[in-house]
Design an enzyme around this catalytic site. Structure first.
Site, short mmCIF file in Angstrom:
data_model
loop_
_atom_site.label_atom_id
_atom_site.label_comp_id
_atom_site.label_asym_id
_atom_site.label_seq_id
_atom_site.Cartn_x
_atom_site.Cartn_y
_atom_site.Cartn_z
N GLY A 126 2.07 -7.10 5.27
CA GLY A 126 2.05 -8.54 5.56
C GLY A 126 2.36 -8.89 7.00
O GLY A 126 2.39 -10.06 7.36
N GLY A 127 2.59 -7.87 7.83
CA GLY A 127 2.87 -8.16 9.24
C GLY A 127 1.72 -8.89 9.91
O GLY A 127 1.87 -9.44 10.99
N ASP A 158 0.14 -5.17 18.79
CA ASP A 158 0.12 -4.53 17.48
C ASP A 158 0.37 -3.03 17.58
O ASP A 158 -0.15 -2.24 16.80
CB ASP A 158 -1.23 -4.79 16.76
CG ASP A 158 -1.21 -4.32 15.30
OD1 ASP A 158 -2.27 -3.93 14.79
OD2 ASP A 158 -0.12 -4.31 14.69
N THR A 164 0.84 -1.20 0.00
CA THR A 164 0.00 0.00 0.00
C THR A 164 0.88 1.25 0.00
O THR A 164 0.37 2.35 -0.21
CB THR A 164 -0.92 0.05 1.25
OG1 THR A 164 -0.14 -0.20 2.42
CG2 THR A 164 -2.03 -0.99 1.14
#
Lengths: 187, 572
Positions: free
Chosen positions: B212-213, B343, B196
């Site tokens: 992709g984390g 996160d 992105t």
């Protein structure tokens, strides 16, 4: 529901070659249940026409390798190569979405649904309007019986090929889930 | 909206450009001075020298965050604190994609390049908003969307425009026509890789990180040759020895409640988790050409919430990293949060600046605004921490461990500061950050690596009964003190732009786009664009007139009202 599909399966997949003109023949196996004009022969069977290409491929892949268990599909997918799966995914994704004429939810239900969906961030994957994209499935207008069963199966762990969906749906009650299915089906 | 169209490139503007050239020639022959509106601008080449001087360039906006330091400080003052109250729309361009807009408009000699969701690129005349060409990327069937179908913009170098796509491709377009020169796969989308971010163009290289984390990938920063598209180097963000020093406290000195003994036992038994450890690089690196180094921040470990399955510090996730620009080799790092299970990863891009060092002397620093709600200031030489700011938003129950039924902590998993790039005013030593306040519960539930699917190891849920809001905060980065803060009705996501006119711009989810006095935070101007202004603003000058431009397309992540517009403003 099982009438004749085994015979069709044997017929459609005898050659095994993934040529473009074979795809319509291979797809005959699919339309036996998912509908020749896109309307599935049973309310519990999902609409396939117009579903997102990446998602169809991933589900065929997962069913073949056992990541997702589905008795009706297991015979069908065993015969499919990766190229077959990609070709079938492209074939069905190109069809227009089938309108099952399911009733639209009342606005009070819609509002409550929006709040529930915002909590989990559903549109982040399923996109604005719940039409999905790529490997994320379209939910809008899907069969209500299929949506209910799928969400409850994710929640219970019966559907095994998306841990994220399981975790998310476990934060909702079954009653919440039935309401979400009704709203999504009516979109 | 289906995006699986047949078109790979659409040379719509070619005829128009030819007509414009003819018109221009005619005008020159006639000696007509005016009539500018009749001609469409023509894309022109971008040199490395132009990029080198971007921080002083008060005409163009050449890079995603303005310049290689990423200061988002624009050196033009025609629009300023005294006249910004008269700012008004000059033109509106409506794209054909009604969905999240995160694009940073790039402007080169009067031609603007913007992107939309689902990876369309437009070249527009920056004076009028007239379309020159449009490129519609044909998305591959396997495309993953973690957080919306977003795109943050293009890079420009030479005669090409570079785009990174949701199906993990790097595409080089002809700047004049929008035609495809080449397209390379960056990494396998079926494994969960996706893009992105906007690329960065520097010294013959195109630098791209990866999403992709949330998918158990192995993150990286790659350098591609800008002419051929060949990979020149790859820096993997998760080294084979990712266990680190078994840190029990985060960068701010708070205990993260790790069970080190259990982790060490799991590590001995199962080995290093680096192969599926995550560590995406979500946005542009900063570049220091005098030391030939790139600086960037690394995203969260996979799976986000389940730490038991990935013992160790999980290097270099949630870290500042610096590498050599020519080789991609490691120089230094600093981990903000070791073994993150919330996160709260590092996503807002780094900014290079001069600030007070540990001893008070002027020092080259690297700054980053975190999801934790702190602005971190690190030494650019060795990556060590100099200071961290006061919290920019409320923090409660920090580092409570996620549970099956959900544990409440502030900030929520979007921050603090999410991907929104900060702006800076070097003369005032202020950094301006867009913050979110979104109370959430953190749930953990262990599951095995899911082969390219979303892998959170649990769930985050917004608490519907609690109020959400945002806060635009100015921090003095020499002291770490909050200089001013302005609350907003919705959580903020987008980006800021500060200018030499003493103003700083930021947009909001309700459609408001505002100009604030940089020194005081006083709101000097506001305009409602009709859809969420959740993109970083740019500025530029054409024919001696300064414009401010921003995308108003809303955002999937905070579910703000979607739109499709690029709006440019001037003072008349």
């Amino acid at each position: 529901m099982r009438r004749g599909w085994m015979a069709l399966a044997a017929m459609g997949l005898a050659s095994g070659a993934a040529r473009a003109d074979d795809i319509a023949q291979k797809a005959a196996v699919c339309t036996a249940c998912h509908g020749e004009t896109g309307v599935p022969i049973d309310k519990a069977i999902p609409v396939l026409w117009g579903q997102n290409e990446g998602y169809i491929y991933i589900e065929l892949r997962d069913m073949k390798k056992g990541a997702r268990k589905n008795d009706q599909m297991s015979q069908v997918v065993n015969e499919l190569s990766r190229d077959d799966m990609l070709a079938l995914a492209a074939y069905f994704a190109a069809k227009p979405w089938t309108n099952l004429n399911q009733p639209r939810a009342a606005s009070a239900e819609q509002t409550q649904f929006d709040s529930m969906a915002r909590s989990a961030g559903c549109v982040g994957c399923h996109q604005e309007g719940y039409k999905g994209a790529g490997t994320q499935p379209r939910l809008a207008g899907q069969s209500v019986a299929y949506l209910e069963k799928t969400m409850l199966d994710f929640r219970s762990g019966a559907r095994t090929n998306n841990a994220w969906m399981k975790d998310l749906l476990q934060t909702y009650s079954p009653a919440d889930i039935l309401e979400m299915a009704r709203v999504l089906a009516g979109l | 909206m289906k995006r699986n169209g047949i078109l790979t490139g659409w040379v719509s503007g070619l005829g128009l450009a030819c007509a414009a050239f003819a018109a221009q020639a005619t005008e020159e022959i006639k000696g007509a001075g005016g009539g500018a509106a009749a001609m469409t601008a023509t894309p022109s080449a971008v040199t490395q020298t132009m990029h080198d001087n971007a921080a002083k360039d008060g005409q163009n906006f050449l890079q995603t965050n303005g310049n290689y330091g990423q200061s988002r400080f624009y050196p033009a003052a025609e629009i300023n604190a005294q006249n910004v109250a008269r700012l008004h729309p000059a033109w509106v361009f409506q794209t054909d994609v009604l969905d999240s807009m995160e694009t940073s408009p790039i402007i080169v000699n009067g031609v603007m390049y913007v992107t939309t969701s689902f990876d369309h690129v437009y070249a527009l005349d920056a004076r009028t908003g007239q379309q020159i060409w449009e490129y519609k990327h044909k998305m591959g069937p396997i495309t993953t969307y973690c957080c919306g179908p977003n795109n943050r913009g293009v890079a420009v170098m030479g005669d090409k425009v570079y785009l990174a796509t949701l199906d993990s491709k790097l595409v080089a377009l002809d700047a004049k026509t929008g035609g495809v020169k080449w397209a390379k796969e960056i990494a396998d989308p079926e494994a969960g890789y996706s893009e992105t971010m906007a690329p960065t163009a520097v010294k013959g290289l195109i630098l791209v990180g990866t999403n992709g984390g949330e998918y158990g990938i192995r993150g990286f920063l790659k350098a591609f040759d800008s002419e051929s598209g060949e990979v020149k180097w790859t820096f993997n963000t998760t080294p084979e020895n990712s266990q680190g020093i078994w840190a029990t406290k985060d960068a701010t000195g708070r205990d993260m409640h790790r069970d080190i003994a259990a982790e060490k036992a799991a590590y001995s038994k199962n080995g290093d988790p680096y192969k599926t450890l995550g560590g995406g690089v979500w946005q542009n690196p900063s570049i220091d050409l005098s030391t030939n180094r790139a600086y960037f921040v690394v995203g969260n470990p996979s799976p986000d919430l389940d730490g038991a399955i990935r013992p160790g510090d999980n290097l270099y996730t949630d870290s500042l990293v610096s590498v050599d620009l020519d080789t991609g080799k490691y120089v230094c790092h600093f981990q903000y949060i070791a073994h993150d299970v919330w996160d709260l990863d590092a996503v807002s891009p780094t900014v290079l600046a001069e600030a007070a060092g540990k001893d008070g002397a002027a020092t080259k620093v690297v700054m980053h605004a975190g999801k934790t709600g702190h602005l971190y200031v690190n030494d650019a030489k060795d990556c060590s921490l100099i200071r961290f700011s006061e919290a920019m938003i409320p923090q409660e129950n920090m580092w409570v461990l996620p549970t099956k039924d959900g544990a409440r902590m502030l900030p929520g998993a979007n921050g603090g500061v999410e991907w929104s790039p900060i702006a800076t005013d070097p003369g005032k030593h202020l950094a301006f950050a867009l913050n979110l306040h979104q109370p959430m519960t953190y749930h953990v539930d262990s599951s095995p690596y899911p082969d390219g699917k979303l892998w959170l190891g649990g769930a985050f849920k917004i608490i519907p009964s609690e109020e959400q809001w945002g806060q635009f905060v100015a921090v003095d980065y020499n002291t770490g003190k909050v200089a001013w803060k302005v609350k907003t009705p919705q959580p903020m996501i987008g980006g800021a732009l500060a200018t030499a006119g003493g103003i700083v711009f930021a947009g909001e989810a309700n459609g408001d786009f505002k100009a604030y006095d940089s020194a005081s935070g006083k709101i000097l101007w506001s305009f409602n664009a009709g859809a969420g202004v959740n993109a970083p603003p740019s500025s530029y000058v054409v024919d001696g007139k300064q414009y401010v431009v921003v995308g108003a397309g809303g955002n999937a992540q905070i579910d703000s009202k979607r739109g499709n517009a690029i709006v440019a403003f001037t003072v008349d």
